[in-house]
Scaffold this motif. Structure first.
Motif, short mmCIF file in Angstrom:
data_model
loop_
_atom_site.label_atom_id
_atom_site.label_comp_id
_atom_site.label_asym_id
_atom_site.label_seq_id
_atom_site.Cartn_x
_atom_site.Cartn_y
_atom_site.Cartn_z
N ARG A 83 -44.62 87.03 69.29
CA ARG A 83 -45.16 85.66 69.20
C ARG A 83 -46.47 85.65 68.44
N GLU B 113 -47.24 83.32 65.19
CA GLU B 113 -48.35 82.37 65.08
C GLU B 113 -49.19 82.67 63.84
N LEU C 5 -47.23 81.48 60.76
CA LEU C 5 -47.18 80.01 60.68
C LEU C 5 -48.49 79.43 60.18
N VAL D 58 -37.90 77.34 61.95
CA VAL D 58 -38.12 78.57 62.71
C VAL D 58 -36.85 78.86 63.51
N SER E 139 -42.12 81.03 73.44
CA SER E 139 -42.37 80.72 72.03
C SER E 139 -42.21 79.23 71.77
N GLN F 161 -45.31 77.39 73.05
CA GLN F 161 -46.49 77.54 72.21
C GLN F 161 -46.37 76.74 70.92
N ILE F 162 -45.20 76.74 70.32
CA ILE F 162 -45.01 75.99 69.07
C ILE F 162 -45.19 74.49 69.32
N ARG F 163 -44.59 73.98 70.37
CA ARG F 163 -44.66 72.54 70.62
C ARG F 163 -46.04 72.09 71.08
N ASP G 179 -48.84 73.19 69.70
CA ASP G 179 -49.72 73.25 68.53
C ASP G 179 -49.41 72.06 67.62
N PHE H 11 -47.56 72.46 64.26
CA PHE H 11 -46.17 72.87 64.17
C PHE H 11 -45.26 72.12 65.14
N VAL I 29 -36.92 73.86 65.09
CA VAL I 29 -36.80 75.17 65.75
C VAL I 29 -35.37 75.33 66.24
#
Length: 393
Positions: A185, A189, A192, A200, A212, A215-217, A219, A222, A227
Motif C-alpha cells: 500500500r 500511495e 499515485l 487502479v 487499500s 485509504q484510496i477513498r 484521499d 484519488f 478501482v
C-alpha cells in the motif's frame, strides 16, 4: 470530492434484464422506465424523454440477437441530444460489445444501492467533463500552468498486490497503457502521488484489499479514480462493492471480457483526469482575474450561454447566486464585525462549492456563484450560513 448520491437529472431508465434500483421515471401522467428488450421486439416504443441512465445486463440478451440488439441500441444512443450514463452488467465470460461504448462495465452481482450510486456518480462525471470543455472553450488555457503530479503522465494502470496476475493484466491493458506494479500500500500511495493513473486494480488478500480501498477513498486526490478488485471468492463481491470498488473481477478471468472491462475503466479514468486538470487550471485563472477587477462581463455572458444550453438538453437550468450579505441569514455580529464580508462570502463559497460550480468575481457585478440547479443553490446557501453562523470573524 463532494459526493452526492442523488440524481442530477430525472428521466426514465432504459433497462434490459435488470430494472433500475430506484425508478427515475415515476412522474404522474408520464410513462415509466423503458424495457429495452420489449422495445427491441417491437412490443413497446421508446419515448423521446432523455433517460437518466441506461442499464443493460448482457446475459439478458439472447445470444442470437446480441449483434442486432446492440447495433439497434447504438443507434438509439447516437440519436440522444447529450450523453447519459450507460452501464453494462457482465459476468466473467460475457462478450462485451465494442459499441455502444458504456460509461462502465460492472459485475452483475452489484447490489442495488451501489448500482444506484454508480448511476449518480456517472451523471456527475459527465457534467464535470462537460463543464471542463465549456471552460476551456470560453476561458482558454493558461500558458505555463503547472498541473499537480497526479494529473501528469500518459495513460496508466496501477496494479496493487501480489496476486500473481500482473502479466495477464498487463496484456489485457493494451500497448498504449503503462502498467505499473506496487507490492504494498505504501508503494501504491507513493506512485499515485507521483504521476497520473486512469485506474487502479487491487489484487491481494481480502484484508489488504479492504484497507487499500479505504485509504484510496479517504484521499480527496484519488477518491473518484476507478478501482477494480480481483477476487476468487464470488461471495465477497457485494462486500467489496460496498467498500468502494467500482467493479469486482471474479476468477477465472476471461481475456476478452477482462480487456473490455479494463478499457472501459481506463477510458472513464482518462476523462476524469482531464476534467480534473482543466477545472483546476480554470480555478487558478479565475483567481488571477481578481487583480483585474474580476472576470469580464463578455466572458461571463459567453460562459452562461454555453453552460445554459448544455444544461437545457437535460431539462436543467443554471442558477445564478449573488454572493451578497443581504442574500444570507447571518448573525448581526458577523455582519457588523467582518472587515470584508464580500471577500469572506466569496472565500467560503469557493471552499464549499463543487469544482464544477463557477465561483468568481465579475466586473461591475461582484462575487457570484453559478450552480447547476436550484437544489445546488439551497445546499450552498445552507453551508455558507452554517459556517459563518458559527465562526468568529
Amino acid at each position: 470530492m463532494d459526493q452526492d448520491n442523488s440524481l442530477l437529472w430525472q428521466g426514465p431508465v432504459w433497462f434490459a434484464g435488470r430494472p433500475s434500483p430506484v425508478s427515475a421515471g415515476s412522474i404522474p401522467g408520464l410513462p415509466g422506465d423503458i424495457d429495452l428488450i420489449q422495445s427491441f421486439a417491437g412490443a413497446n416504443g421508446v419515448d423521446d424523454r432523455l433517460p437518466s441512465a441506461i442499464i443493460v445486463d448482457i446475459s439478458s440478451i439472447a445470444e442470437a440477437d446480441r449483434d442486432r440488439f446492440f447495433a439497434w441500441l447504438d443507434g438509439l444512443v447516437t440519436g440522444l441530444p447529450t450523453d447519459v450514463p450507460m452501464l453494462f452488467l457482465s459476468g466473467p465470460d460475457d462478450v462485451v460489445p465494442s459499441r455502444p461504448k458504456p460509461s462502465a462495465t460492472i459485475n452483475r452481482a452489484v447490489p442495488d444501492d451501489v448500482l444506484f450510486d454508480a448511476i449518480c456518480a456517472h451523471q456527475r462525471a459527465l457534467m464535470r467533463f462537460e463543464e471542463a470543455r465549456i471552460r476551456r472553450l470560453v476561458f482558454g488555457r493558461i500558458p505555463g500552468y503547472g498541473a499537480a503530479p497526479h494529473y501528469k503522465g500518459t495513460s496508466g494502470l496501477l496494479v496493487v498486490g501480489l496476486g500473481g496476475r500482473f502479466p495477464d493484466l498487463q496484456e489485457a491493458s493494451g500497448r498504449k497503457v503503462e502498467v505499473i506494479g506496487a507490492f504494498t500500500r505504501d508503494m501504491a500511495e507513493n506512485y499515485l502521488s507521483q504521476r497520473a493513473f486512469d485506474a487502479v486494480i487491487l489484487d491481494s488478500t481480502l484484508d489488504e484489499t479492504l484497507e487499500s480501498l479505504r485509504q484510496i477513498r479517504m484521499d480527496s486526490r484519488f477518491a473518484a479514480i476507478p478501482v477494480l478488485v480481483v477476487t476468487d471468492k464470488p461471495g465477497d463481491t457485494a462486500m467489496l462493492f460496498k467498500a468502494g470498488a467500482n467493479d469486482v473481477l471474479t476468477l477465472p478471468l476471461d481475456g476478452s471480457n477482462l480487456r473490455a472491462r479494463l478499457a472501459t475503466a481506463i477510458r472513464h479514468g482518462k476523462r476524469r483526469r482531464l476534467a480534473d486538470k482543466v477545472l483546476a487550471e480554470s480555478h487558478r485563472w479565475l483567481t488571477q482575474q481578481l487583480d483585474k477587477g474580476g472576470l469580464s462581463q463578455e466572458d461571463y455572458q459567453r460562459y452562461l450561454a454555453r453552460a445554459g444550453q448544455a444544461l437545457a438538453l437535460r431539462g436543467l437550468a443554471l442558477c445564478e447566486m449573488k454572493l451578497l450579505p443581504e442574500n444570507f441569514i447571518l448573525p448581526e455580529q458577523t455582519t457588523a464585525l467582518a472587515e470584508n464580508l464580500y471577500g469572506t462570502l466569496l472565500s467560503v463559497a469557493d471552499a464549499t462549492s463543487r469544482e464544477e460550480d463557477l465561483v468568481c468575481v465579475v466586473n461591475d457585478i461582484g462575487p457570484v456563484a453559478v450552480l447547476k440547479s436550484q437544489r445546488g443553490k439551497g445546499r450552498l446557501q445552507a453551508r455558507i450560513e452554517a459556517i459563518l453562523g458559527h465562526t468568529v470573524l
